[in-house]
Scaffold this motif. Structure first.
Motif, PDB file in Angstrom:
ATOM      1  N   ARG A 103      36.205 -12.506  -7.034  1.00  0.00           N
ATOM      2  CA  ARG A 103      35.601 -13.468  -6.121  1.00  0.00           C
ATOM      3  C   ARG A 103      36.204 -14.828  -6.431  1.00  0.00           C
ATOM      4  NH1 ARG A 103      34.389  -9.900  -3.501  1.00  0.00           N
ATOM      5  NH2 ARG A 103      32.355  -9.092  -2.910  1.00  0.00           N
ATOM      6  N   VAL A 133      31.770  -3.371  -2.689  1.00  0.00           N
ATOM      7  CA  VAL A 133      31.147  -3.102  -3.991  1.00  0.00           C
ATOM      8  C   VAL A 133      30.412  -4.345  -4.484  1.00  0.00           C
ATOM      9  CG1 VAL A 133      33.250  -3.634  -5.343  1.00  0.00           C
ATOM     10  CG2 VAL A 133      31.518  -2.118  -6.290  1.00  0.00           C
ATOM     11  N   GLY A 134      30.958  -5.524  -4.167  1.00  0.00           N
ATOM     12  CA  GLY A 134      30.330  -6.779  -4.591  1.00  0.00           C
ATOM     13  C   GLY A 134      29.190  -7.131  -3.648  1.00  0.00           C
ATOM     14  N   SER A 178      40.566  -4.212  -0.368  1.00  0.00           N
ATOM     15  CA  SER A 178      40.147  -2.871   0.073  1.00  0.00           C
ATOM     16  C   SER A 178      40.593  -2.567   1.501  1.00  0.00           C
ATOM     17  CB  SER A 178      38.620  -2.758  -0.004  1.00  0.00           C
ATOM     18  OG  SER A 178      38.013  -3.648   0.923  1.00  0.00           O
ATOM     19  N   GLU A 237      31.349 -10.148   1.222  1.00  0.00           N
ATOM     20  CA  GLU A 237      31.374 -11.613   1.195  1.00  0.00           C
ATOM     21  C   GLU A 237      30.171 -12.241   1.891  1.00  0.00           C
ATOM     22  OE1 GLU A 237      33.615  -9.510   2.504  1.00  0.00           O
ATOM     23  OE2 GLU A 237      35.620 -10.354   2.508  1.00  0.00           O
ATOM     24  N   LEU A 295      28.770  -3.426   2.954  1.00  0.00           N
ATOM     25  CA  LEU A 295      30.076  -2.756   3.013  1.00  0.00           C
ATOM     26  C   LEU A 295      30.974  -3.452   1.998  1.00  0.00           C
ATOM     27  CD1 LEU A 295      31.740  -0.770   5.129  1.00  0.00           C
ATOM     28  CD2 LEU A 295      32.818  -2.934   5.694  1.00  0.00           C
ATOM     29  N   HIS A 303      42.121 -11.781   1.198  1.00  0.00           N
ATOM     30  CA  HIS A 303      41.036 -10.867   0.781  1.00  0.00           C
ATOM     31  C   HIS A 303      41.241  -9.462   1.374  1.00  0.00           C
ATOM     32  CE1 HIS A 303      36.583 -10.818  -0.675  1.00  0.00           C
ATOM     33  NE2 HIS A 303      37.127  -9.619  -0.804  1.00  0.00           N
TER      34      HIS A 303
END
Ligand code: 8YV
Length: 317
Positions: A233, A77-78, A283, A55, A75, A280
């Motif tokens: 997102r 994937v996005g 993960s 983020e 840290l 959020h």
């Protein structure tokens, strides 16, 4: 002895297990750009790496303040918050942590689908409030055997589809182009996909290309019994249109793990008991955050050892 650990800037709040590991290897400057720009200016010439989260915002203007910067390790994937074009232009490597979180985010998506359809959080509140004593809870909706539309059939999208198969769901998807290697039905247009789905799960990258892709028209197409799940997102969904659709019954329900302006969640969503909200956590398990942390650290380690990084972002491969 002078401190020889490379200097690193932490760009956003990061999980403690990762921050601890960073302190062992680097001279860490935690969010100085936010808290103390003057102090950042003093150490800026030393900073060689940024540790960011999925983020985090890492704009070109921040990179420009750090003349020795050579690496951004995300840290997550996005990496839509990182200006990769600016990084590329400055010769800065950007890495992320794909794959190690596929299972976790897919599990979260299925959990949100079940929670939104079967109203499990509301059912829990029902028992705790003693309402069961007055009668049964209103009936909910069945998930098994229903129609799933996946927006973005990447690694996590495929892991969601794998799980949905076990629920006997019929699976369709939309993405930039049809995938040759999957048995699922491709629908080119997201509005058409929504119209043909009971559940629409959003798991496409954030950024300019997908901004407000899930708009009023898509929500209308999903319809009064449809359920939207977003584990991608917040930027991908037009939150104002979503609130309006939920309010007037144009959309049946939603399970949301991400929001436009995290950690601020609109009061209107909080006031809707049939909407499931999570902070959020896609993960956020011990196991997966450890795996992400290990990969992010190994990317930094490889970079500083002069070796090839393990998981560069696609634009820098
Ligand atoms: C976050 C995520 O990165 O992987 C992503 O893109 O959104 C999450 O896994 C996580 O919150 C780490 O900060």
């Amino acid at each position: 002895m002078p401190n020889s650990k490379p200097h690193l800037l932490i760009a956003a709040r990061l999980p403690p297990l990762y921050v601890q590991a960073l302190h062992a290897e680097y001279t860490v400057h935690d969010r100085l750009h936010d808290t103390d720009p003057a102090a950042l200016a003093r150490v800026a010439p030393e900073i060689r790496a940024i540790a960011a989260s999925g983020e985090s915002k890492v704009p070109g203007t921040l990179m420009a303040q750090l003349p020795a910067l050579k690496m951004v390790s995300v840290l997550g994937v996005g990496y839509d918050g990182v200006d990769v074009a600016a990084a590329k232009a400055r010769g800065v490597m950007v890495t992320h942590t794909p794959d190690v979180l596929n299972d976790e985010v897919a599990d979260t998506a299925i959990g949100l689908m079940l929670c939104a359809a079967r109203q499990l959080p509301a059912a829990d509140r029902y028992v705790r409030a003693g309402q069961w004593l007055n009668g049964a809870m209103p009936l909910t909706r069945k998930m098994s055997g229903s129609r799933l539309g996946i927006v973005g059939l990447g690694r996590i999208g495929k892991a969601i589809a794998d799980r949905a198969k076990a629920f006997g769901m019929s699976i369709a998807y939309t993405s930039r182009s049809a995938k040759a290697d999957v048995p699922y039905r491709f629908v080119a247009n997201v509005v058409d996909l929504a119209a043909q789905s009971d559940f629409l799960v959003v798991i496409t990258p954030g950024g300019a290309a997908t901004r407000k892709m899930i708009n009023a028209e898509v929500l209308q197409a999903l319809g009064p019994t449809g359920i939207l799940v977003n584990v991608a997102r917040g930027s991908v969904v037009d939150e104002t249109a979503l609130i309006a659709a939920l309010k007037d019954g144009a959309l049946g329900g939603a399970g949301l793990d991400v929001f436009e302006d995290e950690p601020r969640v609109p009061q209107a969503l909080m006031d809707m008991p049939h909407v499931v909200l999570t902070p959020h956590i896609g993960s956020a398990t011990q196991e997966t955050r450890q795996a992400m942390s290990d990969l992010a650290l190994n990317n930094l380690k490889a970079f500083f050892a002069g070796q090839a990084v393990l998981t560069p972002v696609p634009e820098l491969r």
